[in-house]
Scaffold this motif. Structure first.
Motif, PDB file in Angstrom:
ATOM      1  N   UNK A 161      45.799  48.958  48.463  1.00  0.00           N
ATOM      2  CA  UNK A 161      44.457  49.328  48.330  1.00  0.00           C
ATOM      3  C   UNK A 161      44.207  49.626  46.900  1.00  0.00           C
ATOM      4  N   UNK A 162      42.788  49.730  46.706  1.00  0.00           N
ATOM      5  CA  UNK A 162      42.354  50.147  45.345  1.00  0.00           C
ATOM      6  C   UNK A 162      42.861  51.122  44.796  1.00  0.00           C
ATOM      7  N   UNK A 163      42.792  52.277  45.370  1.00  0.00           N
ATOM      8  CA  UNK A 163      43.330  53.491  44.732  1.00  0.00           C
ATOM      9  C   UNK A 163      44.678  53.691  44.164  1.00  0.00           C
ATOM     10  N   UNK A 164      45.844  52.668  44.705  1.00  0.00           N
ATOM     11  CA  UNK A 164      46.941  52.582  44.633  1.00  0.00           C
ATOM     12  C   UNK A 164      47.073  51.877  43.074  1.00  0.00           C
ATOM     13  N   UNK A 196      44.443  44.447  50.651  1.00  0.00           N
ATOM     14  CA  UNK A 196      43.946  44.973  51.971  1.00  0.00           C
ATOM     15  C   UNK A 196      42.577  45.511  51.947  1.00  0.00           C
ATOM     16  N   UNK A 197      42.024  45.677  50.973  1.00  0.00           N
ATOM     17  CA  UNK A 197      40.572  46.103  50.576  1.00  0.00           C
ATOM     18  C   UNK A 197      39.806  45.149  49.862  1.00  0.00           C
ATOM     19  N   UNK A 198      38.536  45.259  49.852  1.00  0.00           N
ATOM     20  CA  UNK A 198      37.869  44.501  48.871  1.00  0.00           C
ATOM     21  C   UNK A 198      38.212  44.480  47.408  1.00  0.00           C
ATOM     22  N   UNK A 200      37.773  42.511  43.281  1.00  0.00           N
ATOM     23  CA  UNK A 200      37.291  41.253  42.741  1.00  0.00           C
ATOM     24  C   UNK A 200      38.544  40.165  42.984  1.00  0.00           C
ATOM     25  N   UNK A 201      39.495  40.593  42.746  1.00  0.00           N
ATOM     26  CA  UNK A 201      40.638  39.559  43.220  1.00  0.00           C
ATOM     27  C   UNK A 201      41.544  39.999  44.223  1.00  0.00           C
ATOM     28  N   UNK A 202      41.178  39.431  45.395  1.00  0.00           N
ATOM     29  CA  UNK A 202      41.530  40.032  46.547  1.00  0.00           C
ATOM     30  C   UNK A 202      42.743  39.224  47.109  1.00  0.00           C
ATOM     31  N   UNK A 203      44.007  39.016  46.741  1.00  0.00           N
ATOM     32  CA  UNK A 203      45.057  38.238  47.019  1.00  0.00           C
ATOM     33  C   UNK A 203      46.524  38.447  46.267  1.00  0.00           C
ATOM     34  N   UNK A 204      47.572  37.992  46.991  1.00  0.00           N
ATOM     35  CA  UNK A 204      48.665  38.476  46.179  1.00  0.00           C
ATOM     36  C   UNK A 204      48.874  37.752  44.925  1.00  0.00           C
ATOM     37  N   UNK A 205      49.741  38.289  43.909  1.00  0.00           N
ATOM     38  CA  UNK A 205      49.924  37.566  42.526  1.00  0.00           C
ATOM     39  C   UNK A 205      50.646  36.508  42.928  1.00  0.00           C
ATOM     40  N   UNK A 206      51.427  36.393  43.990  1.00  0.00           N
ATOM     41  CA  UNK A 206      52.287  35.091  43.996  1.00  0.00           C
ATOM     42  C   UNK A 206      51.142  33.842  44.266  1.00  0.00           C
ATOM     43  N   UNK A 207      50.269  34.367  45.172  1.00  0.00           N
ATOM     44  CA  UNK A 207      49.275  32.885  45.449  1.00  0.00           C
ATOM     45  C   UNK A 207      48.664  32.798  43.954  1.00  0.00           C
ATOM     46  N   UNK A 208      48.072  33.881  43.263  1.00  0.00           N
ATOM     47  CA  UNK A 208      47.572  33.547  42.185  1.00  0.00           C
ATOM     48  C   UNK A 208      48.257  32.697  41.195  1.00  0.00           C
TER      49      UNK A 208
END
Ligand code: A2P
Length: 270
Positions: A161-164, A196-198, A200-208
């Protein structure tokens, strides 16, 4: 003649027993994460990026201790930690309730592989973290030695989540005002992703890393053992996946005894 009874013999404490430290501040970030600072004994030495046992006295004979990465740099007069809250975790269910003035136990010895000594020299340092795995990197980005060894530091943080992300965002934002590292703040890049929240970059670092997005976003060449060094801290699955990516790029795993091109440590929970 009256004889004074000798005082009851004090229970002998092992010289390796944890010391009792005082909680100085506590900050709750989300319902899953909080940070706290404690006093640091004068004799407690550590290298930025290491972990130590932290805990609380327990009703059983043995104190309840868990490994925690130290989030403050080695020069700081206090010690900082960033912790997960696990509702039924034996330690964190209680630790999350601490208040300033409370006592926590601190092990006497720190250790770990997320240290500069375990990496060979390079130009760019990647610090890849998920969740509370950012803790050792909060230490490393606030250590001037990091910027003496590397031209650029890329700190990545992936959370549900963004707050984290906030703890890391605050550490990075404060760097500009840091008495020792402020002049290096421009050499630190903070790259955040949320799963798990909207965001700008919504994916795992492994995917990036696999699809190359991080390299395109930052305008850098893909991982290269000639100049890139990597430290990884997160869940067991995350470090295993990043390890595969590093090895595929030709980087070899290092240790204190055999420094090399990347090092890993699991984030501790419970
Ligand atoms: P996801 O939401 O897709 O599981 P956690 O709080 O469970 O430790 O997760 C922290 C972050 O790490 C989440 O964003 C999570 O993504 C991500 N994550 C979990 N497993 C992996 C993995 N194997 N590789 C990369 N990121 C992971």
């Amino acid at each position: 003649m009256n004889q004074v009874a000798p005082p009851p013999a004090e229970k002998a404490k092992s010289p390796n027993a944890p010391t009792e430290e005082t909680v100085l501040s506590v900050r709750h970030y989300t319902d899953r994460m909080f940070a706290f600072r404690i006093t640091r004994p004068g004799a407690f030495r550590f290298r930025s990026g290491e972990f130590v046992m932290i805990g609380l006295e327990d009703t059983s004979a043995k104190p309840l201790l868990r490994a925690y990465s130290i989030a403050s740099p080695s020069w700081d007069e206090e010690l900082e930690f960033f912790s997960i809250k696990v509702a039924d975790g034996p330690l964190t269910s209680r630790l999350q309730l601490i208040q300033p003035g409370d006592k926590v136990l601190l092990g006497r010895k720190s250790t770990g592989t997320l240290v500069h000594d375990a990496l060979t020299p390079g130009k760019r340092l990647y610090l890849l973290s998920t969740g509370t795995g950012i803790a050792p990197f909060a230490s490393i980005i606030r250590d001037p030695d990091t910027y003496e060894r590397f031209d650029q530091v890329i700190l990545t943080h992936t959370c549900r989540q963004v707050g984290e992300l906030r703890y890391g965002q605050e550490c990075v934002a404060a760097l500009a005002e840091d008495p020792l590292c402020g002049e290096f703040a421009g050499r630190l890049v903070h790259y955040t992703t949320v799963t798990r929240e909207p965001w700008a970059n919504q994916k795992r670092i492994t995917t990036c890393l696999e699809d190359g997005q991080i390299y395109r976003d930052l305008g850098v060449e893909p991982l290269n053992p000639a100049c890139d060094r990597v430290m990884v801290c997160g869940s067991l699955d995350m470090i295993s996946d990043v390890k595969t990516i590093c090895e595929k790029a030709g980087l070899r795993e290092g240790s204190n005894a055999h420094p090399s091109e990347f090092v890993i440590e699991k984030a501790f929970v419970g």
